[in-house]
Design an enzyme around this catalytic site. Structure first.
Site, mmCIF file in Angstrom:
data_model
loop_
_atom_site.group_PDB
_atom_site.id
_atom_site.type_symbol
_atom_site.label_atom_id
_atom_site.label_comp_id
_atom_site.label_asym_id
_atom_site.label_seq_id
_atom_site.Cartn_x
_atom_site.Cartn_y
_atom_site.Cartn_z
ATOM 1 N N GLU A 1 0.852 -1.199 0.000
ATOM 2 C CA GLU A 1 0.000 0.000 0.000
ATOM 3 C C GLU A 1 0.882 1.242 0.000
ATOM 4 O O GLU A 1 1.848 1.291 0.748
ATOM 5 C CB GLU A 1 -0.858 0.036 1.286
ATOM 6 C CG GLU A 1 -1.758 -1.158 1.466
ATOM 7 C CD GLU A 1 -2.406 -1.178 2.870
ATOM 8 O OE1 GLU A 1 -2.249 -0.214 3.631
ATOM 9 O OE2 GLU A 1 -3.057 -2.191 3.172
ATOM 10 N N LYS B 1 2.461 4.494 1.120
ATOM 11 C CA LYS B 1 2.526 5.046 2.473
ATOM 12 C C LYS B 1 2.210 6.530 2.391
ATOM 13 O O LYS B 1 3.016 7.329 1.926
ATOM 14 C CB LYS B 1 3.901 4.816 3.084
ATOM 15 C CG LYS B 1 3.997 5.260 4.522
ATOM 16 C CD LYS B 1 5.289 4.769 5.150
ATOM 17 C CE LYS B 1 5.373 5.141 6.624
ATOM 18 N NZ LYS B 1 5.414 6.571 6.860
ATOM 19 N N ASP C 1 1.748 10.244 3.340
ATOM 20 C CA ASP C 1 2.436 11.114 4.286
ATOM 21 C C ASP C 1 1.445 12.137 4.832
ATOM 22 O O ASP C 1 1.423 13.287 4.422
ATOM 23 C CB ASP C 1 3.604 11.803 3.580
ATOM 24 C CG ASP C 1 4.511 12.507 4.569
ATOM 25 O OD1 ASP C 1 4.353 12.276 5.781
ATOM 26 O OD2 ASP C 1 5.376 13.279 4.135
ATOM 27 N N TYR D 1 -6.872 2.165 6.097
ATOM 28 C CA TYR D 1 -6.002 1.019 5.807
ATOM 29 C C TYR D 1 -5.828 0.026 6.962
ATOM 30 O O TYR D 1 -5.185 -0.986 6.823
ATOM 31 C CB TYR D 1 -4.631 1.482 5.341
ATOM 32 C CG TYR D 1 -3.972 2.517 6.254
ATOM 33 C CD1 TYR D 1 -3.560 2.177 7.530
ATOM 34 C CD2 TYR D 1 -3.766 3.823 5.817
ATOM 35 C CE1 TYR D 1 -2.974 3.102 8.367
ATOM 36 C CE2 TYR D 1 -3.182 4.767 6.650
ATOM 37 C CZ TYR D 1 -2.787 4.399 7.926
ATOM 38 O OH TYR D 1 -2.217 5.324 8.751
ATOM 39 N N LYS E 1 10.926 2.806 2.355
ATOM 40 C CA LYS E 1 10.978 4.247 2.151
ATOM 41 C C LYS E 1 11.461 4.621 0.751
ATOM 42 O O LYS E 1 12.292 3.924 0.172
ATOM 43 C CB LYS E 1 11.917 4.888 3.188
ATOM 44 C CG LYS E 1 11.416 4.797 4.613
ATOM 45 C CD LYS E 1 10.062 5.418 4.724
ATOM 46 C CE LYS E 1 9.679 5.983 6.039
ATOM 47 N NZ LYS E 1 10.344 6.952 6.747
ATOM 48 N N CYS F 1 34.617 22.361 25.521
ATOM 49 C CA CYS F 1 33.177 22.553 25.352
ATOM 50 C C CYS F 1 32.885 24.033 25.123
ATOM 51 O O CYS F 1 33.278 24.868 25.946
ATOM 52 C CB CYS F 1 32.468 22.044 26.599
ATOM 53 S SG CYS F 1 30.723 22.503 26.638
ATOM 54 N N CYS G 1 30.637 25.352 28.419
ATOM 55 C CA CYS G 1 31.125 25.520 29.790
ATOM 56 C C CYS G 1 32.650 25.586 29.866
ATOM 57 O O CYS G 1 33.202 25.800 30.940
ATOM 58 C CB CYS G 1 30.599 24.404 30.685
ATOM 59 S SG CYS G 1 31.348 22.807 30.371
ATOM 60 N N CYS H 1 31.722 16.602 26.262
ATOM 61 C CA CYS H 1 32.095 17.555 27.304
ATOM 62 C C CYS H 1 32.175 16.795 28.622
ATOM 63 O O CYS H 1 31.309 15.977 28.925
ATOM 64 C CB CYS H 1 31.037 18.646 27.384
ATOM 65 S SG CYS H 1 31.085 19.568 28.914
ATOM 66 N N CYS I 1 27.850 21.696 33.366
ATOM 67 C CA CYS I 1 27.728 22.266 32.020
ATOM 68 C C CYS I 1 26.266 22.646 31.785
ATOM 69 O O CYS I 1 25.398 21.775 31.739
ATOM 70 C CB CYS I 1 28.178 21.260 30.969
ATOM 71 S SG CYS I 1 27.916 21.857 29.291
HETATM 72 S S1 IVH Z 1 -0.237 0.549 8.729
HETATM 73 C C1 IVH Z 1 0.460 -1.494 12.696
HETATM 74 N N1 IVH Z 1 -0.629 1.496 6.315
HETATM 75 O O1 IVH Z 1 2.775 5.245 8.543
HETATM 76 C C2 IVH Z 1 0.340 -0.881 11.359
HETATM 77 N N2 IVH Z 1 0.391 2.923 7.929
HETATM 78 O O2 IVH Z 1 5.251 4.522 10.061
HETATM 79 C C3 IVH Z 1 0.304 0.598 11.415
HETATM 80 N N3 IVH Z 1 0.886 5.164 7.107
HETATM 81 O O3 IVH Z 1 1.614 5.738 11.799
HETATM 82 C C4 IVH Z 1 0.196 1.379 10.209
HETATM 83 N N4 IVH Z 1 0.104 4.894 5.076
HETATM 84 O O4 IVH Z 1 0.565 7.088 9.929
HETATM 85 C C5 IVH Z 1 -0.145 1.745 7.544
HETATM 86 N N5 IVH Z 1 -1.069 2.198 4.165
HETATM 87 C C6 IVH Z 1 -0.602 2.458 5.378
HETATM 88 C C7 IVH Z 1 -0.055 3.714 5.736
HETATM 89 C C8 IVH Z 1 0.438 3.895 7.025
HETATM 90 C C9 IVH Z 1 0.671 5.732 5.911
HETATM 91 C C10 IVH Z 1 1.540 5.823 8.260
HETATM 92 C C11 IVH Z 1 0.768 5.765 9.549
HETATM 93 C C12 IVH Z 1 1.678 5.123 10.550
HETATM 94 C C13 IVH Z 1 3.013 5.309 9.926
HETATM 95 C C14 IVH Z 1 3.953 4.200 10.342
#
Ligand code: IVH
Length: 663
Positions: free
Chosen positions: A99, A101, A103, A210, A298, A392, A395, A410, A416
């Protein structure tokens, strides 16, 4: 009525012009007959949003985070780990749902009997904020689910602001002289946290669903099946999600999405892979705060070039001297960046970064921007190599570097100011004591004023009420609120307390492990005191905690060994109520027991057995001692099983174990 229709349901019943006419008439009537103006008249609401913040909501099922994969190799390892854990044969299939991800901001929507009753932010994962009113203004979030939904179902997903809406919003904000948002994610966050629902309602937020939290009946047999149900209930799921079979398929899909990424109307920062079969997910369970059955792959970071104005040295909580690059501000992927981390002195030398250089910098997710490299062909002639200080800068104490360490530190300790202040900031931070109203700035000034030296002083602030009131910008109310927030935190769970101490290498996960192992403050302190003897049983027990190695143990013991740290612990112990670690509430006979696995297990892998034990509230240890409660011995068990018999510890074989966990 029209207000609710317009602002909360985003479904006006009359045209804007008619609304305005009605509203003007109301104002005229109220002006002529003030006694007719009711308390809750819409005329009173305009321009006067509710002043209080949001109420906190505890998530019935925590909202977790995900582990990261940065390369195809990481993904390969993820798949291999799952196969090992589940003991799958090479030709057993393992479907993975990929899926995008998103943002945005994760939220949890609670539906009871099909109706939306509450919506909350993720917060720290355990506790978020009740933003139901704002969420109701989002079109993608139905007030009622369509068709057969479980009696209780919490739906989780990501709220985001489409790119098109983001540009329009910023143009509007700019024209109105209001705050311009750095990126769509910030804009979405700002919109959701609007105290005035009418403002939130003007922001065209959207949501992809999701995942789920608490449910009263099973939602599906697979993640892909669950996504279909979400669609059927009237929620939006991401159209680019798909099932992949095997690594090659996953990597092809990654490349395809990466190409599509610039054309999407929303930000994605990677792909989330989830094991499709929910029975597999169940068996795989969780490690620390993330599921074993999912990972986030990522996308590469976004880059830009800019000029390095100067290198500044910051001193952190543990005394580490960290070089920070001060940059000509530049926009990277929509965010203006003016600082980047340079990590340590070796890094500066390795990258040969000099003030005046043109640098390539990159941003990866929420992480602080990094310096990728210096462009040597653009170097000014007079650019000198940077000389890293050996004292440092805060301090003046000597700053030393251990042989096997990259970091220079330090030696000033608490004399400090930088270290003392950073420790205090950490102590009050969100995942530690979480003291609202005591931000970084206040900590710094209160320290400079000599009111706040160590953590215990926070709980003595009430004695300085007068001084606080004299401070510019602190009204009576904010001082009251602060003192109240401090009072609220006099009771604190042990794991948060340990984390707040800011011991090197002791993050939230380690603090939790310690709290779980030792139960209460006194036990923990006593164990740490005796564990200083490398030969002691206490030291062995410490190293036996899965997740604690010699290096972490070294930092823990060094912390406890310091007289002034022990003093801080004594003071805090006297001022606070530190709650013993609450063992997960499970009606299991294994809860709180220490278990040792030895020999071969045939029906489940060692990691699965361990995960199951931990899920039932037990601790798993690597060696048998008087503290062991149960030994699970498979074929080939040797000295550990013998020792168990000698010590008279209950021993079972694998079948006995399975009986215990299946009841
Ligand atoms: S699953 C236990 N699915 O990514 C499973 N997360 O780094 C939890 N996110 O906090 C998340 N798209 O905010 C899942 N298709 C997707 C997602 C997703 C974005 C975000 C979500 C989560 C973060 C995890």
């Amino acid at each position: 009525m029209h207000n609710t229709a317009y602002y909360q349901r985003d479904a006006p019943l009359v045209s804007d012009a008619d609304y305005d006419t009605l509203f003007q008439r109301l104002l005229a009537i109220e002006a002529a007959h003030p006694l007719l103006a009711s308390e809750d008249s819409p005329s009173r609401a305009v321009g006067a949003p509710p002043a209080q913040g949001f109420t906190k909501v505890r998530h019935a099922v925590p909202m977790l985070s995900l582990g990261n994969a940065f390369s195809a190799d990481d993904v390969k390892e993820f798949l291999a780990r799952i196969r090992r854990f589940l003991n799958l044969e090479d030709d057993d299939s393992l479907d993975i749902v990929a899926e995008p991800k998103i943002d945005g901001l994760s939220v949890s929507l609670r539906y009871e009997n099909g109706s939306l009753v509450r919506g909350a932010t993720r917060g720290d994962g355990n506790e978020g904020e009740d933003i139901t009113a704002n969420l109701r203004t989002i079109n993608d979030i139905p007030d009622a689910l369509v068709g057969d939904a479980p009696e209780i179902v919490e739906i989780r997903g990501e709220v985001y602001l489409p790119h098109s809406a983001f540009s329009a919003l910023n143009a509007e904000q700019e024209a109105a002289g209001a705050k311009v948002f750095a990126n769509p994610r910030n804009a979405a966050a700002g919109s959701l946290r609007q105290l005035d629902t009418r403002v939130a309602a003007t922001r065209p937020l959207r949501m992809f669903a999701y995942a789920w939290g608490e449910v009263s009946t099973e939602v599906a047999a697979t993640q892909s099946g669950f996504l279909e149900r979400l669609d059927a209930w009237g929620l939006q799921t991401n159209p680019l999600s798909r099932i992949c079979e095997g690594l090659d398929d996953i990597i092809d899909n990654y490349a395809a999405l990466l190409t599509q990424r610039p054309d999407l109307d929303y930000d994605i920062d990677g792909i989330v892979y989830k094991v499709d079969r929910l029975d597999f997910q169940q068996r795989l369970g969780f490690v620390s705060r993330a599921p074993r059955w999912a990972i986030a792959h990522k996308f590469p970071a976004e880059q830009a070039t800019t000029i390095l104005r100067d290198i500044e040295i910051q001193v952190g909580r543990t005394g580490a001297l960290t070089p920070v690059a001060r940059l000509e501000p530049v926009s990277v992927g929509g965010v203006v960046v003016s600082n980047a981390t340079l990590h340590n002195e070796d890094e500066i030398r390795r990258k040969d970064v000099r003030p005046g250089d043109t640098l390539v910098i990159q941003r990866a997710g929420d992480v602080i921007p990094q310096v990728v490299r210096a462009l040597s062909n653009k170097r000014p002639k007079n650019a000198e190599p940077f000389v890293f200080p050996e004292i440092c800068p805060v301090c003046g104490s000597e700053a030393v570097r251990d042989e096997d360490e990259a970091v220079r530190r330090c030696t000033g300790g608490l004399i400090c100011p930088a270290q003392a202040v950073e420790r205090l900031k950490h102590f009050v931070s969100r995942n530690a004591f979480d003291i609202e109203g005591l931000g970084s700035k206040h900590v710094t000034t209160l320290y400079a004023d000599g009111i706040l030296f160590g953590p215990a002083d926070i709980f003595r602030l009430a004695a300085h009420r007068e001084v606080l009131l004299e401070r510019e910008g602190w009204g009576e109310q904010s001082v009251e609120n602060l003192l109240e927030a401090i009072e609220e935190r006099r009771t604190i769970p042990l794991d948060r307390f340990i984390y707040a101490l800011g011991i090197r290498q002791v993050g939230q996960a380690t603090a939790r492990l310690l709290a779980r192992t030792y139960g209460n403050l006194a036990e923990w302190r006593a164990a740490m005191a005796t564990a200083r003897e490398a030969e002691s049983e206490a030291y062995t027990e410490l190293l036996n905690i899965d997740g604690i190695g010699e290096s972490v143990a070294g930092d823990l013991l060094a912390f406890i060994h310091e007289e002034h740290n022990r003093q801080v612990l004594d003071d805090l112990d006297a001022l606070l109520e530190i709650q013993p670690f609450a063992q997960p509430e499970r009606n299991s006979e294994l809860s709180g027991k220490t278990i040792v696995f030895t020999g071969t297990l045939e029906k489940m892998t060692r990691s699965e057995a361990k995960a199951r034990a931990e899920a039932m509230g037990a601790k798993v240890s690597g060696s048998v001692s008087a503290k062991t409660d149960l030994v699970v011995a498979g074929p080939g068990a040797g000295s550990k099983a013998r020792k168990a018999t000698e010590l008279g510890i209950e021993t079972v074989d694998e079948d006995g174990w399975i009986e215990m966990i299946t009841g």
